[in-house]
Design an enzyme around this catalytic site. Sequence first.
Site, PDB file in Angstrom:
ATOM      1  N   HIS A 183     -11.121  -8.120 -32.046  1.00  0.00           N
ATOM      2  CA  HIS A 183     -10.025  -9.178 -32.721  1.00  0.00           C
ATOM      3  C   HIS A 183     -10.437  -9.129 -34.453  1.00  0.00           C
ATOM      4  O   HIS A 183     -11.570  -8.829 -34.815  1.00  0.00           O
ATOM      5  CB  HIS A 183     -10.536 -10.691 -32.491  1.00  0.00           C
ATOM      6  CG  HIS A 183     -10.088 -11.509 -33.253  1.00  0.00           C
ATOM      7  ND1 HIS A 183     -11.180 -12.229 -34.038  1.00  0.00           N
ATOM      8  CD2 HIS A 183      -9.144 -12.087 -33.848  1.00  0.00           C
ATOM      9  CE1 HIS A 183     -10.299 -13.155 -35.000  1.00  0.00           C
ATOM     10  NE2 HIS A 183      -9.093 -13.110 -34.500  1.00  0.00           N
ATOM     11  N   ASN A 185      -9.049 -10.827 -38.309  1.00  0.00           N
ATOM     12  CA  ASN A 185      -8.025 -11.828 -39.023  1.00  0.00           C
ATOM     13  C   ASN A 185      -8.527 -11.937 -40.268  1.00  0.00           C
ATOM     14  O   ASN A 185      -9.874 -12.150 -40.604  1.00  0.00           O
ATOM     15  CB  ASN A 185      -8.289 -13.286 -38.208  1.00  0.00           C
ATOM     16  CG  ASN A 185      -7.633 -14.323 -39.093  1.00  0.00           C
ATOM     17  OD1 ASN A 185      -8.066 -15.284 -39.184  1.00  0.00           O
ATOM     18  ND2 ASN A 185      -6.240 -13.944 -39.270  1.00  0.00           N
ATOM     19  N   ARG A 187      -7.370 -13.840 -44.199  1.00  0.00           N
ATOM     20  CA  ARG A 187      -6.314 -14.494 -44.555  1.00  0.00           C
ATOM     21  C   ARG A 187      -6.681 -15.122 -46.019  1.00  0.00           C
ATOM     22  O   ARG A 187      -7.945 -15.226 -46.504  1.00  0.00           O
ATOM     23  CB  ARG A 187      -6.346 -15.762 -43.678  1.00  0.00           C
ATOM     24  CG  ARG A 187      -7.647 -16.598 -43.563  1.00  0.00           C
ATOM     25  CD  ARG A 187      -7.703 -17.382 -42.014  1.00  0.00           C
ATOM     26  NE  ARG A 187      -8.800 -17.821 -42.002  1.00  0.00           N
ATOM     27  CZ  ARG A 187      -9.644 -17.635 -41.005  1.00  0.00           C
ATOM     28  NH1 ARG A 187      -9.395 -16.601 -40.401  1.00  0.00           N
ATOM     29  NH2 ARG A 187     -10.914 -18.121 -40.819  1.00  0.00           N
ATOM     30  N   GLY A 339       2.917 -27.005 -34.076  1.00  0.00           N
ATOM     31  CA  GLY A 339       4.333 -26.482 -33.834  1.00  0.00           C
ATOM     32  C   GLY A 339       4.396 -25.045 -34.283  1.00  0.00           C
ATOM     33  O   GLY A 339       5.477 -24.646 -34.732  1.00  0.00           O
ATOM     34  N   GLY A 340       3.470 -24.143 -34.292  1.00  0.00           N
ATOM     35  CA  GLY A 340       3.443 -22.707 -34.717  1.00  0.00           C
ATOM     36  C   GLY A 340       4.298 -22.039 -33.847  1.00  0.00           C
ATOM     37  O   GLY A 340       4.784 -22.608 -32.658  1.00  0.00           O
ATOM     38  N   ARG A 341       4.707 -20.816 -34.143  1.00  0.00           N
ATOM     39  CA  ARG A 341       5.575 -19.924 -33.470  1.00  0.00           C
ATOM     40  C   ARG A 341       4.727 -19.449 -32.029  1.00  0.00           C
ATOM     41  O   ARG A 341       3.606 -18.618 -32.184  1.00  0.00           O
ATOM     42  CB  ARG A 341       5.933 -18.648 -34.088  1.00  0.00           C
ATOM     43  CG  ARG A 341       6.887 -17.746 -33.079  1.00  0.00           C
ATOM     44  CD  ARG A 341       7.475 -16.543 -34.005  1.00  0.00           C
ATOM     45  NE  ARG A 341       8.347 -15.790 -33.055  1.00  0.00           N
ATOM     46  CZ  ARG A 341       7.798 -14.873 -32.361  1.00  0.00           C
ATOM     47  NH1 ARG A 341       6.666 -14.426 -32.578  1.00  0.00           N
ATOM     48  NH2 ARG A 341       8.732 -14.072 -31.650  1.00  0.00           N
ATOM     49  N   GLU A 343       4.688 -17.743 -29.215  1.00  0.00           N
ATOM     50  CA  GLU A 343       4.626 -16.270 -28.661  1.00  0.00           C
ATOM     51  C   GLU A 343       3.681 -15.685 -29.805  1.00  0.00           C
ATOM     52  O   GLU A 343       2.998 -14.767 -29.302  1.00  0.00           O
ATOM     53  CB  GLU A 343       5.885 -15.592 -28.698  1.00  0.00           C
ATOM     54  CG  GLU A 343       6.735 -16.448 -27.570  1.00  0.00           C
ATOM     55  CD  GLU A 343       6.010 -16.144 -26.197  1.00  0.00           C
ATOM     56  OE1 GLU A 343       5.090 -15.341 -25.855  1.00  0.00           O
ATOM     57  OE2 GLU A 343       6.153 -16.950 -25.315  1.00  0.00           O
ATOM     58  N   SER A 344       3.710 -15.989 -31.006  1.00  0.00           N
ATOM     59  CA  SER A 344       2.784 -15.284 -32.042  1.00  0.00           C
ATOM     60  C   SER A 344       1.318 -15.601 -31.756  1.00  0.00           C
ATOM     61  O   SER A 344       0.148 -15.072 -31.886  1.00  0.00           O
ATOM     62  CB  SER A 344       3.206 -15.356 -33.594  1.00  0.00           C
ATOM     63  OG  SER A 344       4.402 -14.848 -33.818  1.00  0.00           O
TER      64      SER A 344
END
Lengths: 381, 381
Positions: A183, A185, A187, A339-341, A343-344
């Site tokens: 993993h 990430n 940002r 309420g993010g996307r 599937e992402s």
Amino acid sequence: MLLNTPPAPTLTPKLIPHSSLPNLSFPPSTFLPKSKPTRTPFLLRAMIEKETPEAHRPDTFLRDYDASSSSSLSVRNRFEKMIRDVQDSVCAAIEAADGGAKFKEDVWSRPGGGGGISRVLQDGSVWEKAGVNVSVVYGVMPPEAYRAATSANGNVKPGPVPFFAAGVSSVLHPKNPFAPTLHFNYRYFETDAPKDAPGAPRQWWFGGGTDLTPAYIFEEDVKHFHTVQKRACDKFDPSFYPRFKKWCDDYFYIKHRNERRGLGGIFFDDLNDYDQEMLLGFSTECANSVVSAYLPIIEKRKDTPFTDQHKAWQQLRRGRYVEFNLVYDRGTTFGLKTGGRIESILVSLPLTARWEYDHAPEEGSEEWKLLDACINPKEWI
Amino acid sequence: MLLNTPPAPTLTPKLIPHSSLPNLSFPPSTFLPKSKPTRTPFLLRAMIEKETPEAHRPDTFLRDYDASSSSSLSVRNRFEKMIRDVQDSVCAAIEAADGGAKFKEDVWSRPGGGGGISRVLQDGSVWEKAGVNVSVVYGVMPPEAYRAATSANGNVKPGPVPFFAAGVSSVLHPKNPFAPTLHFNYRYFETDAPKDAPGAPRQWWFGGGTDLTPAYIFEEDVKHFHTVQKRACDKFDPSFYPRFKKWCDDYFYIKHRNERRGLGGIFFDDLNDYDQEMLLGFSTECANSVVSAYLPIIEKRKDTPFTDQHKAWQQLRRGRYVEFNLVYDRGTTFGLKTGGRIESILVSLPLTARWEYDHAPEEGSEEWKLLDACINPKEWI
């Protein structure tokens, strides 16, 4: 035909709109008083517009004034370019190592600026599921969150605070139980001045990390992985590796199991107490180290013969991965709540996982050694 | 031998103590101001003693003064007897239908009273994983929680409030994708008067429900299941079935998916605005209806031929089950946060689950019909 009488659908499932925040993973703590990290963050739902699918990748997801030539050297500009380059290079390396499977790409944007690219490779020959996403988000945070994050004077009452966030986020789950999950990430987060308090300070933060989650320990693999992380850190500050290695062990902690998700790596968050250019360079170096840290391990392990027992243990560890991500991971839980996307966000979950009641590996076994290292984090180098 | 150099374990994994609250599933909202349901509940960790494994089932888990003959008709007494009888009868029915596999039993107690019995059947011929647990807990809640729950005058400052909670909780996951998962849970909760405010009111609540989660809809099965729930409800109050059916649809809602976990049933919580004897009778009736609501469906579907595609869809729905339980279920999240007995809490998770990126069933397919019914709850009877 399974139904005696088919139900009358009142709404087509595919018509349900995906609501919006992408797999952003910027820290919810930025919105919260530092002393109350467990409170539910404010709802961003109403403050970010819905995404729209796009047929093509735009050159930039930045708003026009951010993307203009006069802003071309801004950190926003350079960070977006960096994460998109990293997405391209990691996906290319994964496709080459997988030897056949290709990433499926979903591009989306928001009317007022911002958007993202989700890439997923599923059921390849080496990887069960590999997701590499970038996103750029413009939003607005409530003034209370801004005051808390900036330690601004409580008597000042600024209005809502515009923010910018961009990140690259990836989880790579191989098929072979001897090949580890990776993993990473990285940002970047910025606030503008509050609209009715133009003199108030702008703020910025960097966050991110890279961590390794094997089902079995090959000490040479873990040493190699941590050595690459340390090398990236040492180019910037000798205190970074020990500090961010411990932060990683502390962050990926499954509290209800008293064990870590895996064997760590580096993790940092809310980082703004160094030179901004230095931290941009550091994030770039870390993100650019992903391929050299991970791919050599995959090449060595992807074809190792394994038994059903090895696979079942990998699946149990994948269950732990699901537990961490759904219960503790700040990016995931924040994304789900706001309420993010979906599937992402949930592309981080493995293709398959397993839960056995009261499973305990035999003392001294290879499975036990992995569990021990997850319970008692080690210094690998 | 996978390791070049075995790590030196500093702590035996099996020595890590399981900490304690069992799969109690009493409502965290009892501890919280009703207006702030999303705040993290207080930590019960320090207020409940650690459990001890027991070789034999005791006659009762009640403390001596609760179990004495003068108290034998108390609601505590009768509720414990009810849930233990239900555990026995459901396990017997499951073993008979499975035709070979047996439940494994773990009994535990706490030094000051309270304890539980966890029973798990894993990898049977019909059920992949079946857990049926009972627990009896004595604990102490902070005075603020008591005041909030009882709407007591804010100026009264009672001390910590002792409480009693008991419940039966079960999740049954069959192997055949045409045979549905069942969940039920019935629980009773009481507070004593605060120690330094003996005149303050004692409080009690009932909660629970039974719900069905198929991967495919057989309308006659769902009708049968809901009819049994309605029949149990109607014996007590004609308003119960419509009210608790809707409560169930609302509770088992996976918000980030905008879909329910399954096809519902009944659910109620914090119920104390009816006669206490009536609610004890109602809970007993509901719990005693589990076998007749569920087993006939299993008998019909357990040997239905299926394909890999049917199995993969079941596994995707199992993934949704995991999402609901880890992200939303109050019993699970409360148990994880407060240091409950992890293996008892997470026995609700399926043996295996699956997550595919951006999966959408073909419109009009059987899979689509199930999804539609999860998005748009139906009236089944």
